[in-house]
Enzyme design. Sequence first.
Site, PDB file in Angstrom:
ATOM      1  N   THR A  18       4.952  25.459  44.665  1.00 26.32           N
ATOM      2  CA  THR A  18       4.132  25.096  45.824  1.00 26.32           C
ATOM      3  C   THR A  18       4.333  26.052  46.994  1.00 26.32           C
ATOM      4  OG1 THR A  18       4.142  22.791  45.158  1.00 26.32           O
ATOM      5  CG2 THR A  18       3.668  23.219  47.453  1.00 26.32           C
TER       6      THR A  18
HETATM    7  N1  ASP Z   1       4.498  21.645  40.910  1.00 34.78           N
HETATM    8  C1  ASP Z   1       5.364  22.223  41.834  1.00 34.78           C
HETATM    9  C2  ASP Z   1       6.537  22.886  41.149  1.00 34.78           C
HETATM   10  O1  ASP Z   1       6.400  24.007  40.758  1.00 34.78           O
HETATM   11  C3  ASP Z   1       5.802  21.274  42.854  1.00 34.78           C
HETATM   12  C4  ASP Z   1       6.450  21.973  43.991  1.00 34.78           C
HETATM   13  O2  ASP Z   1       6.714  23.152  43.976  1.00 34.78           O
HETATM   14  O3  ASP Z   1       6.702  21.280  44.985  1.00 34.78           O
HETATM   15  O4  ASP Z   1       7.587  22.312  40.982  1.00 34.78           O
END
Ligand code: ASP
Length: 358
Positions: A18
């Site tokens: 993210t």
């Molecule tokens: N889906 C994301 C991850 O790569 C969530 C995040 O980074 O907060 O874990």
Amino acid sequence: MTRLSRLPHVAVIGLGGTIASSTLVPDDLITYGAPGFHVDELLEYLRPELLNVAELDGEQVLASGSSALGIADLVRVSHAVNDALTTADAVVVTSGSDALEEIAYWLDLTVPADRPVIVTGSMRPFAVRDPERPAPPTRLVHGTDGPANLLAAIRVAASGVTAGQGVVVVFGDLLHAARDVVKRHSTLPDPFESPVSGPIGYVFGGSVVLHRHVLRPPGDPAKPLVDLADRVAGDEPPRVEILISYPGGGGEAVEAYVNAGVRGLVIAGMGFGSISNGLAAAAGRAAQEGLPVVCVSRTGAGSTVAKRGWEILAGDLAPTKARLLLILALLVEQSSARLADTMVRLAMPAAPGKRDAT
Ligand code: ASP
């Protein structure tokens, strides 16, 4: 001419997640994703604040969500951090937050502890980017925590304050020891906690406040606890799976995993190591046939005891971290007789002259 002073050299390794994600509109906190931002773009955005903090090198090692990473990817990240530490004073890794605690703990075991290695991420994507017309990030996502977390992580790394503490997670201005930290909320801005032990410090403006030192397993801090030097990222790592125990739980999954070639199991037991009768019977049979079976607690804190004689203990490690430790122990420990000792030695921090994994 001799250079009398210089800024610390901090290598920043991007893995995706993210913190490097884009959105089409600044209030989209759910469907964000690609195209991601290169770690150099994140650093460029923070350049004015970092000019007098560190000399920075960005390296994009992976570009995926943390839940998509396999063990071979983690081996690759360990190599990247170890390579960076041959020239850098400190390393910052930016990663997805979902499996951030696992990435941090894996690194804690596989890179030296004598210089700061910081892992950070974010809960909100970075900035708006139109896939048709990619341009430098000018419009940030509302309330994004990515730039602040990265800035704090680089400040902690450059300060050198965490040298000797092992890998530290910096998130929401708190510093957490890698072995203790867990993500405790699926969406809120500051979801990381260290149950029982608490954070080790915090960032306050440009300063870093350390409350306590991290006890680590015994070993030379200049060397990784587990040396992956000879491991090639593409080598097939041993597969280890986790089973959670609950009242009435059966043991069929044990046989399925054994048939699938799993090399070890972690059971997240109830309380201090209780396992339902069905799962205990199946796991006991597999253990007696030579499968390493680790039993830790599903409570989120506290250790377990060996109630049946065949369990390997891993202190108060979370099941997901006990799994990584078992994978590493299987990678480096040739003797199955010594596996339990290796797990205990690496699982628990050791006060000088004292160690107890139960
Ligand atoms: N889906 C994301 C991850 O790569 C969530 C995040 O980074 O907060 O874990």
